[in-house]
Design a protein around this motif. Structure first.
Motif, PDB file in Angstrom:
ATOM      1  N   TYR A  15       0.892  -1.163   0.000  1.00  0.00           N
ATOM      2  CA  TYR A  15       0.000   0.000   0.000  1.00  0.00           C
ATOM      3  C   TYR A  15       0.922   1.202   0.000  1.00  0.00           C
ATOM      4  O   TYR A  15       1.501   1.535   1.054  1.00  0.00           O
ATOM      5  CB  TYR A  15      -0.881   0.022   1.242  1.00  0.00           C
ATOM      6  N   PHE A  18       4.180   1.086   2.109  1.00  0.00           N
ATOM      7  CA  PHE A  18       4.053   0.058   3.151  1.00  0.00           C
ATOM      8  C   PHE A  18       3.906  -1.323   2.514  1.00  0.00           C
ATOM      9  O   PHE A  18       3.036  -1.543   1.667  1.00  0.00           O
ATOM     10  CB  PHE A  18       2.831   0.364   4.025  1.00  0.00           C
ATOM     11  N   ASN A  40      -4.828  -9.788  13.905  1.00  0.00           N
ATOM     12  CA  ASN A  40      -5.231  -8.562  13.209  1.00  0.00           C
ATOM     13  C   ASN A  40      -4.020  -7.934  12.529  1.00  0.00           C
ATOM     14  O   ASN A  40      -2.949  -7.834  13.124  1.00  0.00           O
ATOM     15  CB  ASN A  40      -5.807  -7.538  14.200  1.00  0.00           C
ATOM     16  N   GLY A  41      -4.225  -7.540  11.293  1.00  0.00           N
ATOM     17  CA  GLY A  41      -3.154  -6.861  10.566  1.00  0.00           C
ATOM     18  C   GLY A  41      -2.119  -7.795   9.949  1.00  0.00           C
ATOM     19  O   GLY A  41      -1.133  -7.341   9.366  1.00  0.00           O
ATOM     20  N   ALA A  42      -2.329  -9.107  10.036  1.00  0.00           N
ATOM     21  CA  ALA A  42      -1.337 -10.066   9.524  1.00  0.00           C
ATOM     22  C   ALA A  42      -1.260 -10.071   8.002  1.00  0.00           C
ATOM     23  O   ALA A  42      -0.276 -10.537   7.432  1.00  0.00           O
ATOM     24  CB  ALA A  42      -1.661 -11.473  10.028  1.00  0.00           C
ATOM     25  N   GLY A  43      -2.338  -9.610   7.337  1.00  0.00           N
ATOM     26  CA  GLY A  43      -2.312  -9.547   5.871  1.00  0.00           C
ATOM     27  C   GLY A  43      -3.343 -10.432   5.185  1.00  0.00           C
ATOM     28  O   GLY A  43      -3.312 -10.596   3.968  1.00  0.00           O
ATOM     29  N   LYS A  44      -4.297 -10.948   5.952  1.00  0.00           N
ATOM     30  CA  LYS A  44      -5.271 -11.898   5.391  1.00  0.00           C
ATOM     31  C   LYS A  44      -6.155 -11.229   4.331  1.00  0.00           C
ATOM     32  O   LYS A  44      -6.351 -11.750   3.236  1.00  0.00           O
ATOM     33  CB  LYS A  44      -6.141 -12.493   6.522  1.00  0.00           C
ATOM     34  N   THR A  45      -6.706 -10.055   4.690  1.00  0.00           N
ATOM     35  CA  THR A  45      -7.563  -9.353   3.724  1.00  0.00           C
ATOM     36  C   THR A  45      -6.757  -8.902   2.511  1.00  0.00           C
ATOM     37  O   THR A  45      -7.240  -8.973   1.375  1.00  0.00           O
ATOM     38  CB  THR A  45      -8.239  -8.142   4.408  1.00  0.00           C
ATOM     39  N   THR A  46      -5.527  -8.492   2.742  1.00  0.00           N
ATOM     40  CA  THR A  46      -4.662  -8.078   1.622  1.00  0.00           C
ATOM     41  C   THR A  46      -4.469  -9.252   0.659  1.00  0.00           C
ATOM     42  O   THR A  46      -4.509  -9.073  -0.567  1.00  0.00           O
ATOM     43  CB  THR A  46      -3.303  -7.595   2.164  1.00  0.00           C
ATOM     44  N   GLU A 161     -13.265 -13.347   6.838  1.00  0.00           N
ATOM     45  CA  GLU A 161     -13.834 -13.151   8.191  1.00  0.00           C
ATOM     46  C   GLU A 161     -15.313 -13.520   8.193  1.00  0.00           C
ATOM     47  O   GLU A 161     -16.171 -12.684   8.496  1.00  0.00           O
ATOM     48  CB  GLU A 161     -13.664 -11.687   8.638  1.00  0.00           C
ATOM     49  N   GLN A 193     -11.216 -15.895  12.266  1.00  0.00           N
ATOM     50  CA  GLN A 193     -10.540 -15.603  13.539  1.00  0.00           C
ATOM     51  C   GLN A 193     -10.655 -16.783  14.514  1.00  0.00           C
ATOM     52  O   GLN A 193      -9.785 -16.984  15.344  1.00  0.00           O
ATOM     53  CB  GLN A 193     -11.186 -14.381  14.215  1.00  0.00           C
TER      54      GLN A 193
HETATM   55  P1  ATP Z   1      -7.772  -8.014  10.266  1.00  0.00           P
HETATM   56  O1  ATP Z   1      -7.907  -9.377  10.848  1.00  0.00           O
HETATM   57  O2  ATP Z   1      -7.616  -6.954  11.310  1.00  0.00           O
HETATM   58  O3  ATP Z   1      -8.794  -7.692   9.208  1.00  0.00           O
HETATM   59  P2  ATP Z   1      -5.794  -8.671   8.212  1.00  0.00           P
HETATM   60  O4  ATP Z   1      -4.956  -9.847   8.552  1.00  0.00           O
HETATM   61  O5  ATP Z   1      -6.913  -8.868   7.257  1.00  0.00           O
HETATM   62  O6  ATP Z   1      -6.319  -7.985   9.541  1.00  0.00           O
HETATM   63  P3  ATP Z   1      -4.926  -6.595   6.407  1.00  0.00           P
HETATM   64  O7  ATP Z   1      -6.216  -5.847   6.435  1.00  0.00           O
HETATM   65  O8  ATP Z   1      -4.590  -7.353   5.193  1.00  0.00           O
HETATM   66  O9  ATP Z   1      -4.795  -7.551   7.665  1.00  0.00           O
HETATM   67  O10 ATP Z   1      -3.765  -5.561   6.709  1.00  0.00           O
HETATM   68  C1  ATP Z   1      -2.386  -5.913   6.608  1.00  0.00           C
HETATM   69  C2  ATP Z   1      -1.544  -4.666   6.884  1.00  0.00           C
HETATM   70  O11 ATP Z   1      -1.766  -3.734   5.799  1.00  0.00           O
HETATM   71  C3  ATP Z   1      -1.912  -3.943   8.164  1.00  0.00           C
HETATM   72  O12 ATP Z   1      -0.744  -3.452   8.757  1.00  0.00           O
HETATM   73  C4  ATP Z   1      -2.787  -2.799   7.687  1.00  0.00           C
HETATM   74  O13 ATP Z   1      -2.693  -1.683   8.547  1.00  0.00           O
HETATM   75  C5  ATP Z   1      -2.213  -2.506   6.321  1.00  0.00           C
HETATM   76  N1  ATP Z   1      -3.232  -1.976   5.389  1.00  0.00           N
HETATM   77  C6  ATP Z   1      -4.393  -2.576   5.034  1.00  0.00           C
HETATM   78  N2  ATP Z   1      -5.078  -1.828   4.160  1.00  0.00           N
HETATM   79  C7  ATP Z   1      -4.335  -0.714   3.950  1.00  0.00           C
HETATM   80  C8  ATP Z   1      -4.507   0.456   3.149  1.00  0.00           C
HETATM   81  N3  ATP Z   1      -5.585   0.617   2.377  1.00  0.00           N
HETATM   82  N4  ATP Z   1      -3.525   1.394   3.204  1.00  0.00           N
HETATM   83  C9  ATP Z   1      -2.432   1.232   3.983  1.00  0.00           C
HETATM   84  N5  ATP Z   1      -2.208   0.146   4.760  1.00  0.00           N
HETATM   85  C10 ATP Z   1      -3.146  -0.804   4.741  1.00  0.00           C
END
Ligand code: ATP
Length: 235
Positions: A15, A18, A40-46, A161, A193
């Motif tokens: 992103y 980052f 949370n924040g591990a990168g799953k949604t990414t 999720e 989760q």
């Molecule tokens: P959660 O369980 O909280 O949904 P996750 O495992 O799905 O978390 P992601 O949403 O993929 O995690 O986020 C991974 C990292 O990327 C996190 O550090 C988050 O802050 C960052 N991130 C996610 N979306 C963006 C964005 N649009 N811009 C900048 N950073 C982002």
């Protein structure tokens, strides 16, 4: 051996400056259900966004049945039979339940799923079909989101999720419906989760930690200590 449904190799995601994913490797075979866990924040949604064309990827990092899909748009990925039930459901608030479901049918793919089949799976949606989607409970809205994804007759369905924010009784109902959704050759990736639930419905599990795969194992035999180590990074 046929090509896997999905083969992810050395996937990085950014992103801006980052970096959210670092060299992720993952494979989904036909008919397989994978679970993805991680804090949370591990990168799953990414990871889900990368697969579904909402983030662009480098060459040959995401292969669908042997074809590079890393630079396709989301609608092109959907046409290839990959659908997502997104975190937070993301329904169109001004549309009715039925209209939201029909959005999935814009992706013209043949298969068993249509309005009748979705109403059979979740009868409450037929009762509420003309109501605005926002007037439904959170669990019912999740059913609409699942139904919308199914209406595109996917070969691979991603659940991000799946039980977030839902009451336990609704989570139970959705998990009861899962075997009727997956199967018949459909593959799935379930981001969850609740680790026990994730393991109960999947054949293999991956854990992400700070953007890297920290564990890959069989769901039925993985050791709890290995999960704790992979999830929290504790020795
Ligand atoms: P959660 O369980 O909280 O949904 P996750 O495992 O799905 O978390 P992601 O949403 O993929 O995690 O986020 C991974 C990292 O990327 C996190 O550090 C988050 O802050 C960052 N991130 C996610 N979306 C963006 C964005 N649009 N811009 C900048 N950073 C982002």
């Amino acid at each position: 051996m046929p090509d896997p449904i999905l083969k992810i190799s050395g996937l990085n995601a950014h992103y801006g400056d980052f970096q959210a994913l670092f060299g992720v490797d993952m494979q989904v075979d036909a008919g397989e259900v994978l679970a993805i866990i991680g804090a949370n924040g591990a990168g799953k949604t990414t990871l889900m966004r990368s697969i579904t064309g909402l983030l662009t990827n480098g060459p040959d990092q995401i292969m669908h049945k042997g074809t590079d899909i890393g630079r396709l748009r989301a609608d092109e990925v959907a046409l290839r039979g990959i659908a997502m039930v997104p975190e937070g459901r993301q329904l169109f608030p001004s549309l009715s339940v039925k209209e939201n479901l029909m959005i999935g049918a814009q992706v013209l793919r043949p298969g068993p799923w249509n309005l009748k089949a979705v109403y059979q799976l979740f009868p409450i949606l037929e009762e509420r079909k003309d109501q605005q989607s926002t007037s439904l409970s959170g669990g019912q809205q999740q059913m609409v989101a699942i139904g919308r994804a199914l209406m595109s007759n996917p070969e691979l369905i991603l659940f991000d999720e799946i039980s977030l924010g839902l009451a336990p009784v609704i989570i139970r109902d959705i998990y009861r419906a899962l075997p009727g959704i997956i199967g018949n050759g459909m593959s799935a990736i379930i981001v969850e989760q609740d680790i026990s639930k994730a393991l109960s419905v999947s054949s293999r599990v991956y854990c992400l930690q700070e953007g890297r795969v920290s564990l890959e194992d069989r769901s039925d035999t993985v050791a709890r200590e290995d999960i704790s180590r992979a999830y929290f990074g504790i020795e």
